[in-house]
Scaffold this motif. Structure first.
Motif, PDB file in Angstrom:
ATOM      1  N   ARG A 201       0.820  -1.208   0.000  1.00 52.76           N
ATOM      2  CA  ARG A 201       0.000   0.000   0.000  1.00 52.76           C
ATOM      3  C   ARG A 201       0.859   1.266   0.000  1.00 52.76           C
ATOM      4  O   ARG A 201       0.537   2.258  -0.661  1.00 52.76           O
ATOM      5  CB  ARG A 201      -0.970   0.000   1.188  1.00 52.76           C
ATOM      6  N   VAL A 202       1.958   1.241   0.753  1.00 49.53           N
ATOM      7  CA  VAL A 202       2.887   2.371   0.749  1.00 49.53           C
ATOM      8  C   VAL A 202       3.445   2.568  -0.657  1.00 49.53           C
ATOM      9  O   VAL A 202       3.488   3.690  -1.183  1.00 49.53           O
ATOM     10  CB  VAL A 202       4.027   2.147   1.764  1.00 49.53           C
TER      11      VAL A 202
ATOM     12  N   ARG B 271       2.178   1.673  -3.529  1.00 51.86           N
ATOM     13  CA  ARG B 271       1.158   2.156  -4.472  1.00 51.86           C
ATOM     14  C   ARG B 271       0.810   3.619  -4.209  1.00 51.86           C
ATOM     15  O   ARG B 271       0.562   4.388  -5.152  1.00 51.86           O
ATOM     16  CB  ARG B 271      -0.080   1.264  -4.391  1.00 51.86           C
ATOM     17  N   ALA B 272       0.802   4.024  -2.938  1.00 52.23           N
ATOM     18  CA  ALA B 272       0.536   5.429  -2.613  1.00 52.23           C
ATOM     19  C   ALA B 272       1.651   6.329  -3.148  1.00 52.23           C
ATOM     20  O   ALA B 272       1.383   7.428  -3.655  1.00 52.23           O
ATOM     21  CB  ALA B 272       0.396   5.600  -1.100  1.00 52.23           C
TER      22      ALA B 272
ATOM     23  N   ARG C 111       1.140   6.627  -6.933  1.00 60.28           N
ATOM     24  CA  ARG C 111       0.039   7.555  -7.259  1.00 60.28           C
ATOM     25  C   ARG C 111       0.465   9.008  -7.098  1.00 60.28           C
ATOM     26  O   ARG C 111       0.019   9.885  -7.841  1.00 60.28           O
ATOM     27  CB  ARG C 111      -1.172   7.269  -6.371  1.00 60.28           C
TER      28      ARG C 111
ATOM     29  N   ASP D  30      -4.582   6.604   8.016  1.00 61.23           N
ATOM     30  CA  ASP D  30      -4.473   7.734   7.092  1.00 61.23           C
ATOM     31  C   ASP D  30      -3.096   7.869   6.448  1.00 61.23           C
ATOM     32  O   ASP D  30      -2.776   8.918   5.885  1.00 61.23           O
ATOM     33  CB  ASP D  30      -4.847   9.046   7.799  1.00 61.23           C
TER      34      ASP D  30
ATOM     35  N   GLU E 229      -1.846   6.713   3.733  1.00 57.06           N
ATOM     36  CA  GLU E 229      -1.862   6.958   2.287  1.00 57.06           C
ATOM     37  C   GLU E 229      -2.157   8.427   1.973  1.00 57.06           C
ATOM     38  O   GLU E 229      -1.580   9.005   1.049  1.00 57.06           O
ATOM     39  CB  GLU E 229      -2.871   6.028   1.617  1.00 57.06           C
TER      40      GLU E 229
ATOM     41  N   ILE F  77       1.065  10.271   2.680  1.00 59.06           N
ATOM     42  CA  ILE F  77       2.037  10.112   1.588  1.00 59.06           C
ATOM     43  C   ILE F  77       1.699  11.050   0.441  1.00 59.06           C
ATOM     44  O   ILE F  77       2.592  11.678  -0.152  1.00 59.06           O
ATOM     45  CB  ILE F  77       2.086   8.647   1.145  1.00 59.06           C
ATOM     46  N   ALA F  78       0.427  11.172   0.131  1.00 56.70           N
ATOM     47  CA  ALA F  78       0.015  12.105  -0.921  1.00 56.70           C
ATOM     48  C   ALA F  78       0.377  13.541  -0.575  1.00 56.70           C
ATOM     49  O   ALA F  78       0.625  14.368  -1.460  1.00 56.70           O
ATOM     50  CB  ALA F  78      -1.484  11.983  -1.170  1.00 56.70           C
TER      51      ALA F  78
END
Length: 219
Positions: free
Chosen positions: A9-10, A12-13, A16, A193, A195, A198-199
């Protein structure tokens, strides 16, 4: 959820957000977790962990480091002045610098030890009275004092947004504070939270229950 799933998940974040794959440090928050869960993460190659209490870390990590080798340990909870010496022995980073008295004590300890853990200044972006951290309006002056008066190696800022609030504005606020003060590190984002964090530019995310499951209650 597993450590492998969190790592995915990290990754993929980061993808993105258009960020480099190695631009976030995953801190596995092992406070109050049973030892077998911690060793399982170590067996999977995790080498960055977070603890909230100096005393708990002292009872756990010396033996684990002897068994597994170098582990980066981050103190995430409040640091009492009488625990600074032990914290210097145990921790590679401290994420809870939030007052000038503590800055002064850390500077004296660093002078004596000839080294200092990386320091993150905790900011109370929600101005919650029950929560530690600097008021946002005090951050710039405090960072100047850390640099110019105490010669401390401030690596970043840290935040825990209010539980019931949208975390994104708090993460953005922290990033803006860091940018205007030339600070690179952003310790923000937890199990629910990370993700979003990271954004918003997090460099360190602190993930506990999503890796280890529910914490073990103290008795």
């Amino acid at each position: 959820m597993s450590l492998a799933e969190i790592r995915d998940r990290v990754a993929r974040a980061l993808e993105r957000a258009g960020r480099a794959p190695d631009s976030v440090t995953l801190i596995a928050v092992s406070k109050t977790q049973p030892l077998d869960r911690v060793t399982d993460a170590l067996d999977q190659g995790q080498r960055v962990f977070g603890e909230n209490r100096v005393q708990e870390a002292a009872g756990k990590w010396p033996a684990l480091r002897e068994r597994y080798g170098p582990v980066d340990l981050h103190l995430l909870g409040p640091l009492q002045s009488n625990k600074i010496g032990k914290a210097f022995e145990l921790f590679d980073a401290i994420h809870s610098l939030d007052r000038e008295k503590l800055a002064s004590r850390l500077a004296a300890a660093a002078q004596e030890a000839g080294r200092c853990p990386e320091l993150f200044v905790q900011v109370n972006t929600g101005r919650e009275p029950q929560k530690a951290g600097l008021d946002p309006d005090a951050v710039d002056a405090f960072l100047s004092a850390c640099r110019e008066v105490y010669d401390l190696p401030v690596a970043g800022l840290m935040v825990i947004p209010p539980f019931d609030a949208d975390p994104a504005p708090h993460f953005a606020m922290l990033r803006a504070m860091a940018e205007r003060n030339g600070i690179a590190g952003l310790s923000m984002g937890m199990s629910d939270d990370f993700e979003i964090a990271i954004a918003e530019g997090a460099t360190h995310v602190r993930v506990g229950s999503a890796i280890f499951g529910a914490r073990q209650l103290r008795t």
